[in-house]
Design a protein around this motif. Structure first.
Motif, PDB file in Angstrom:
ATOM      1  N   LEU A   1       0.866  -1.199   0.128  1.00 14.72           N
ATOM      2  CA  LEU A   1      -0.143   0.018   0.059  1.00 14.72           C
ATOM      3  C   LEU A   1       0.947   1.217   0.045  1.00 14.72           C
ATOM      4  CD1 LEU A   1      -2.931  -0.740   2.545  1.00 14.72           C
ATOM      5  CD2 LEU A   1      -2.961  -0.284   0.004  1.00 14.72           C
ATOM      6  N   MET A   2       1.911   1.278   0.719  1.00 13.28           N
ATOM      7  CA  MET A   2       2.596   2.530   0.826  1.00 13.28           C
ATOM      8  C   MET A   2       3.581   2.738  -0.245  1.00 13.28           C
ATOM      9  SD  MET A   2       4.526   1.865   4.376  1.00 13.28           S
ATOM     10  CE  MET A   2       5.521   3.196   4.505  1.00 13.28           C
TER      11      MET A   2
ATOM     12  N   TYR B   1      -5.830   2.014   9.302  1.00  9.57           N
ATOM     13  CA  TYR B   1      -6.268   2.749  10.552  1.00  9.57           C
ATOM     14  C   TYR B   1      -5.018   2.806  11.356  1.00  9.57           C
ATOM     15  CZ  TYR B   1      -8.625   3.073  15.073  1.00  9.57           C
ATOM     16  OH  TYR B   1      -8.998   3.663  16.337  1.00  9.57           O
ATOM     17  N   GLY B   2      -4.069   1.940  11.212  1.00  7.83           N
ATOM     18  CA  GLY B   2      -2.719   2.169  12.172  1.00  7.83           C
ATOM     19  C   GLY B   2      -2.024   3.439  11.539  1.00  7.83           C
ATOM     20  N   TRP B   3      -2.092   3.717  10.327  1.00  3.80           N
ATOM     21  CA  TRP B   3      -1.230   4.930   9.851  1.00  3.80           C
ATOM     22  C   TRP B   3      -2.116   6.227  10.136  1.00  3.80           C
ATOM     23  CZ3 TRP B   3      -1.030   2.597   4.044  1.00  3.80           C
ATOM     24  CH2 TRP B   3       0.271   1.618   4.018  1.00  3.80           C
ATOM     25  N   ILE B   4      -3.390   6.002  10.199  1.00  4.36           N
ATOM     26  CA  ILE B   4      -4.309   7.128  10.438  1.00  4.36           C
ATOM     27  C   ILE B   4      -4.142   7.795  12.009  1.00  4.36           C
ATOM     28  CG2 ILE B   4      -6.592   8.310  10.577  1.00  4.36           C
ATOM     29  CD1 ILE B   4      -7.210   6.680   7.951  1.00  4.36           C
TER      30      ILE B   4
ATOM     31  N   ILE C   1      -0.968   6.993   3.463  1.00  7.22           N
ATOM     32  CA  ILE C   1      -2.348   7.270   3.733  1.00  7.22           C
ATOM     33  C   ILE C   1      -3.203   7.523   2.360  1.00  7.22           C
ATOM     34  CG2 ILE C   1      -3.994   8.555   5.218  1.00  7.22           C
ATOM     35  CD1 ILE C   1      -2.104   8.806   7.313  1.00  7.22           C
ATOM     36  N   LEU C   2      -2.509   8.248   1.618  1.00 12.61           N
ATOM     37  CA  LEU C   2      -2.912   8.878   0.396  1.00 12.61           C
ATOM     38  C   LEU C   2      -3.277   7.515  -0.599  1.00 12.61           C
ATOM     39  CD1 LEU C   2      -4.148  10.927  -1.570  1.00 12.61           C
ATOM     40  CD2 LEU C   2      -1.873  11.497  -2.158  1.00 12.61           C
TER      41      LEU C   2
ATOM     42  N   GLY D   1      -2.928   4.507   0.228  1.00 11.20           N
ATOM     43  CA  GLY D   1      -3.833   3.436   0.924  1.00 11.20           C
ATOM     44  C   GLY D   1      -5.338   3.759   0.547  1.00 11.20           C
ATOM     45  N   SER D   2      -5.523   5.236   1.120  1.00 13.95           N
ATOM     46  CA  SER D   2      -6.939   5.625   0.562  1.00 13.95           C
ATOM     47  C   SER D   2      -7.629   5.370  -0.841  1.00 13.95           C
ATOM     48  CB  SER D   2      -7.131   6.973   1.038  1.00 13.95           C
ATOM     49  OG  SER D   2      -6.781   7.241   2.463  1.00 13.95           O
ATOM     50  N   LYS D   3      -6.626   5.658  -1.758  1.00 10.94           N
ATOM     51  CA  LYS D   3      -7.018   5.648  -3.146  1.00 10.94           C
ATOM     52  C   LYS D   3      -7.160   4.206  -3.625  1.00 10.94           C
ATOM     53  CE  LYS D   3      -4.719   9.707  -5.082  1.00 10.94           C
ATOM     54  NZ  LYS D   3      -3.836  10.022  -6.069  1.00 10.94           N
ATOM     55  N   SER D   4      -6.396   3.272  -2.864  1.00  7.85           N
ATOM     56  CA  SER D   4      -6.501   1.816  -3.042  1.00  7.85           C
ATOM     57  C   SER D   4      -7.901   1.394  -2.610  1.00  7.85           C
ATOM     58  CB  SER D   4      -5.602   1.019  -2.487  1.00  7.85           C
ATOM     59  OG  SER D   4      -3.969   1.458  -3.246  1.00  7.85           O
ATOM     60  N   ALA D   5      -8.066   1.827  -1.438  1.00  8.94           N
ATOM     61  CA  ALA D   5      -9.205   1.297  -0.638  1.00  8.94           C
ATOM     62  C   ALA D   5     -10.735   1.776  -1.443  1.00  8.94           C
ATOM     63  CB  ALA D   5      -9.464   1.780   0.704  1.00  8.94           C
ATOM     64  N   ALA D   6     -10.577   3.023  -1.797  1.00  8.44           N
ATOM     65  CA  ALA D   6     -11.548   3.289  -2.824  1.00  8.44           C
ATOM     66  C   ALA D   6     -11.878   2.790  -4.098  1.00  8.44           C
ATOM     67  CB  ALA D   6     -11.349   5.005  -3.162  1.00  8.44           C
TER      68      ALA D   6
END
Length: 1066
Positions: A356-357, A391-394, A416-417, A419-424
């Motif tokens: 993710l990173m 959640y750990g990163w946030i 986080i950015l 990871g958020s895009k991947s989750a979306a």
């Protein structure tokens, strides 16, 4: 079996080899007592390599194991006595062996030869175990040795790595392989040369590519992973070259997949699953397996645990600065998640976190490569791992923001950015993540702001808005805002990543929700917490407007009700910003960053509303303009940028046009503040700027403002700085009013005042006749008309003089003037009366009243006299300049101006003796303008005072004392002298000067007349002869410069012994 006849090419090549191998064998088989001819051996070896490589490039098909054996014969003897040869010879022999392996023996080498060569090369590179190193091994020789080992392993059969006595179930490797792997791993970890490390890594790759027996690979797995971990984990990885890191990561992936891949250990995985269900049978199975040297579930469990520890250290390379290394780490995680999903299930979390990173959305995806999104579709449990990692990163972001390393902060934000895009993209939604993100983001910004160094505020005195003309220029380019938060140069990348994170957080609805939460913090907090919440809320709303489009609204029906909520939130944000701007005051200490963000919000609102923003200018234009006078340079720049954006958004050509068109709003705002004595230096500067930009047209509407300023001056006259700021406004009023064309009434003609003295001109005879005739005409016009006489017949004689009267001549006219008749005397007495008006005409109504602009300027000049005794020298100079500016404008109406001169004159003259030189200079300039405008009216008003000196000392002396220093004309005395000479020039040019005063002035300045032509011209206009005589007495004119009159010849006076000696003319 029939023997195949050799080809001619092979026979010819054999003969070439024979011509080299025979003498080489003779040298290699020399008697021991005979010395080694190393040069000849080296020459033959190089010839042999040239022949072999040339044939490879020409036709390698004729090369076989027999030719290789023939060539190897002399080499074997050289290798036996290698200690007697130089390392250069050994190096060439090793290189020739690689050629023989690759193109001669190929895969036909016997196991004994394979093991012999492997042992020889291992001993050559790493030395004999247990014995000291006999001599230093050159880097080139080690490189050739590793290359030969790699070639040997690549061409060997997999069975050659298993001991002949071992059964397939035992999987015992040959002893030579173990020592060779040890030498290879030492080359990977301990080599000081990059080339040696690269070749050792390639050898390791060859080992795990060629050997197919998993049992054999398992025996060398711990040492291999340990060595690679040593190279790939910090701190050694920070000093290792990028090429080595990339190759080691590739080999590590190959090692783990070939040994611990799900396909390789699927049997162990099943047994491990079975043993977990029947734990009672596990010891017996382990004992039986251990006796047979098989790979057991216990081995797999212990190995994966150790591999997890190693991978935890290796995956720290995700923070490496090289994008290639990051891509290699990402590929390692994705491939291990795919190939070792079950065997390395304990490492799943760190694989997902690292992937993710390092997920880069900008890199185009290939359908040939597996992505994390693909794996999440195959293995649903990866979704939970992604949520846990996010959640750990946030939650840990505020703690990471406390780090002093900017790269660590940037990596956390980008993680986080991404990871958020991947989750979306995977449609992974979590309300817990949404709630935690807002709080974490706010706390992180607060931490960053508190940790950043505050810039030093330095007031730039050169950016006074009351004197700046930058805003008048039309078509100014819209400047971008300087960053308010995280404005240090080292935080540039961090600020960019934070902005990207805010812009890409979730959907527009989620961003509006977070902005609403931030506004609640804005209302309930203060200090840095309020600034951070305010900034985050603004950035979130900006992002929502940037993302919204007509197409989105058309396709996303869920956002139909969100637009109104978005507008409500932004309106609340704008109202708070307007309140911050209106509350700005120099006396209240407020963090400039909060006001700067409020300016950005106002500018953003204007850019959205365009022309519809004009009504909002009533409330925000004046507060925004007051920031132009702020003591904080960042706020001044923000205010200029905001005004530019507002002007462009509202359809104005420039900021000047914006202010002029809304001058009534600004004047009303300022007037309200003045009436309540809520006055600040910024407000007076803004008023000055408004007056300057609008010009004379605004002056008639400033009655209330000027009245409020007069009231403030009456109440606070004891505060010099405050009074000076108020008079700066009045000075601008006078300056712009002087430019007005409405100082007098419209029905009156503009009167040009010119009191300059004209040089005397000798009258001529025609001039005298003209003057006499004009006087007679005026007398005839005033005499009563005579009764009409009867008509006379036509004369019988030629026209001429009647009654024998002679025509009037000059003599007769002179006689009338000498002996006037009673009627003529009466006419002369009344010649100054106005006879043009007939009796019974309209009565004189008096002079017209002055215009409001004229009255305002006269009132300001009258008030200025009371403050000329102020203790502030800058204020005294400003008031004197005000007098100098206003006098020419008020001069056309003498009835109003001359009484004002009578009042102002004494106090202005007193400033000639001011202790400050620049005030005295300004006084000279002011008196000069008054004399220029009033003319002879000031002739009897103490004009001797500035010339002869007063109670404070003498202003004008015969020379500028102290002007001969190093500064010359820049000294204070020299500048006062220049101003005094300018004043005397104006007095002589425009004011009637008595003879004794003229003589006194001439005596003072006669020595300076050659350098000051204007003063000399003015004095010569009054009395040129006196000037010439004074210059002649001092020897400043030549004797030849004498008046020339026809028929006359002048003589010259010469000063000798204090007496004047006159020389007769010729």
């Amino acid at each position: 079996m029939a023997t195949v006849a050799p080809s001619p090419q092979r026979t010819e090549f054999f003969q070439q080899l024979k011509r080299v191998c025979v003498p080489l064998s003779q040298l290699a088989l020399r008697p021991k007592e005979r010395a080694v001819d190393a040069k000849e051996v080296l020459k033959l070896l190089e010839s042999l390599i040239s022949l072999w490589t040339a044939q490879v490039s020409k036709d390698g098909a004729i090369l076989d194991d027999k030719l290789a054996d023939y060539v190897f014969f002399p080499l074997s003897h050289i290798l036996r006595d290698r200690d007697q040869y130089p390392m250069r010879v050994v190096e060439v022999v090793i290189r020739l062996l690689r050629e023989l392996v690759q193109h001669g023996w190929k895969a036909k080498a016997s196991p004994q030869l394979f093991q012999q060569l492997l042992v020889f090369l291992s001993f050559t590179i790493g030395g004999v175990p247990g014995e000291p190193t006999k001599r230093e091994m050159p880097e080139e020789t080690i490189v050739e040795g590793f290359r030969t080992i790699a070639a040997l392993i690549n061409l060997a059969a997999p069975s050659q790595f298993v001991a002949p006595t071992a059964t397939p179930s035992d999987g015992k490797a040959i002893p030579a392989l173990g020592h060779s792997v040890t030498v290879i791993l030492d080359g990977v970890t301990d080599a000081v040369s990059v080339s040696v490390q690269l070749e050792a890594v390639e050898c390791l790759r060859a080992v795990f590519t060629t050997i197919k027996d998993n049992t054999v690979l398992a025996q060398i797995l711990p040492g291999t992973v340990s060595a690679l971990t040593k190279v790939l984990s910090p701190p050694q990885a920070n000093h290792t070259q990028r090429r080595v890191l990339l190759n080691c990561l590739g080999v590590l992936k190959l090692v783990l997949i070939n040994v611990l891949g799900d396909i390789k250990v699927r049997g162990l995985l099943k047994r491990l699953e079975t043993l977990s269900e029947t734990e009672g049978e596990q010891p017996t199975d382990q004992a039986d397996s251990r006796s047979r040297n098989e790979l057991t579930p216990a081995w797999l469990k212990a190995t994966t645990a150790q591999v997890r520890i190693a991978l935890s250290a290796i995956l720290k390379l995700r923070a490496h600065e090289s994008t290639q290394v990051q891509a290699a780490v990402h590929s390692l995680c994705i491939d291990l998640l795919d190939e070792c999903h079950s065997s390395l299930s304990d490492c799943q979390s760190i694989f997902v976190e690292s992937a993710l990173m390092l997920e880069d959305e900008d890199v185009p995806k290939s359908y040939l490569h597996t992505s994390l999104q693909d794996l999440a579709g195959v293995y649903p449990e990866l979704g939970d791992s992604i949520k846990s990692a996010l959640y750990g990163w946030i939650t840990g972001l505020p703690r990471v923001m406390q780090s002093s390393d900017e790269r660590v902060k940037q990596l956390a934000i980008r993680s986080i950015l991404r990871g958020s895009k991947s989750a979306a993209s995977m449609q992974i939604d979590s309300s817990t993540l949404d709630d935690a993100l807002g709080d974490s983001l706010r706390d992180s910004i607060i931490t960053l702001v508190k940790g950043s160094k505050q810039p030093r505020i330095v007031d730039d005195v050169g950016t006074d808005i009351s004197t700046s003309t930058d805003l008048v220029k039309p078509g100014m380019e819209l400047a971008t805002y300087m960053p308010v938060l995280l404005d240090a140069e080292g935080q540039k990348a961090t600020r960019k990543d934070v902005g990207a994170l805010i812009s890409n957080i979730g959907s527009s609805a989620q961003q509006v929700k977070l902005a609403t939460a931030m506004l609640s913090f804005v209302r309930d907090s203060d200090g840095v917490e309020r600034i951070a919440s305010f900034w985050v809320a603004f950035e979130l709303l900006k992002s929502t407007y940037a993302q919204s489009s007509d197409l989105d609204d058309l396709l996303d029906f869920s956002s139909l009700g969100e637009s109104s909520h978005q507008e409500e939130v932004f309106r609340e944000l704008y109202d708070f910003s307007a309140s911050v701007l209106s509350a700005h005051s120099d006396s209240i200490d407020m963090d400039w960053r909060l006001e700067a963000i409020a300016l950005e919000v106002a500018a953003f609102a204007s850019s959205r509303l365009k022309i519809d923003f004009r009504p909002e200018l009533i409330d925000v234009l004046y507060p925004v303009t007051t920031f132009l006078g702020s003591q904080v340079p960042q706020l001044r720049k923000h205010a200029i940028t905001t005004l530019n954006i507002m002007a462009a958004s509202c359809g104005y050509e420039s900021v000047s046009a914006l202010i002029v068109d809304n001058a009534d709003y600004m004047v009303n705002s300022i007037s309200l503040r003045l009436n309540t004595f809520d006055i600040s230096p910024a407000s007076t500067k803004v008023l000055t700027m408004v007056i300057r930009l609008t010009g004379p047209g605004l002056i008639p509407y400033l009655d209330d403002v000027v009245a409020a300023i007069f009231a403030a001056l009456d109440n606070y006259h004891g505060y010099p700085t405050f009074v000076e700021s108020l008079f700066s406004v009045l000075s601008e009023v006078v300056t712009q009013g002087a430019k007005s064309d409405a100082l007098l009434l419209e029905d009156t003609t503009t009167k040009i005042v010119d009191h300059r003295k004209k040089p005397l001109r000798q009258p001529t005879i025609p001039d005298l006749l003209t003057t006499l005739q004009q006087r007679l005409d005026r007398a005839a016009a005033r005499s009563p008309p005579s009764p009409p006489s009867p008509p006379k017949p036509h004369p019988n004689k030629p026209f001429g003089t009647l009654n024998n009267e002679s025509p009037e001549t000059a003599t007769s006219l002179l006689d009338k003037l000498t002996n006037p008749s009673p009627q003529d005397a009466a006419d002369d007495d009344n010649e100054e009366e106005d006879a043009a008006s007939p009796s019974g005409g309209p009565t004189d109504l008096g002079p017209p009243p002055p215009t409001p602009t004229y009255a305002l300027l006269a009132r300001v000049l009258t008030l200025a006299q009371h403050h000329l005794t102020s203790p502030a020298p800058t204020l005294r100079r400003a008031l004197l300049e005000l007098v100098a500016t206003g006098s020419p404008a008020l001069a056309p109406d003498e009835n109003a101006f001359l009484p004002l001169v009578h009042v102002v004159w004494p106090v202005v003259v007193a400033r000639l003796y001011d202790a400050e030189g620049y005030v005295a200079v300004a006084a000279c300039r002011a008196l000069g303008e008054v004399c220029r405008a009033a003319g002879d009216f000031v002739a009897g008003r103490g004009i001797l005072l500035p010339v002869r000196g007063g109670p404070g000392g003498v202003v004008v002396s015969s020379s500028p004392s102290g002007s001969s220093g190093a500064l010359g004309r820049f000294t204070q005395a020299a500048q006062v002298w220049e101003a005094a000479l300018g004043l005397l020039t104006t007095i002589v040019s425009y004011v009637r000067v008595e003879d004794d005063m003229f003589d006194e002035i001439l005596g003072l300045v006669v020595d300076a007349l050659p350098q000051y032509g204007e003063l000399r011209t003015a004095l010569e206009t009054v009395n040129a002869d006196a000037v010439w005589l004074a210059l002649y007495e001092r020897g400043l004119v030549q004797a030849g410069d004498v008046p020339a009159v026809e028929g006359l010849d002048f003589g010259f006076a010469r000063m000798e012994g204090g007496e004047v000696e006159v020389r007769a003319g010729a």
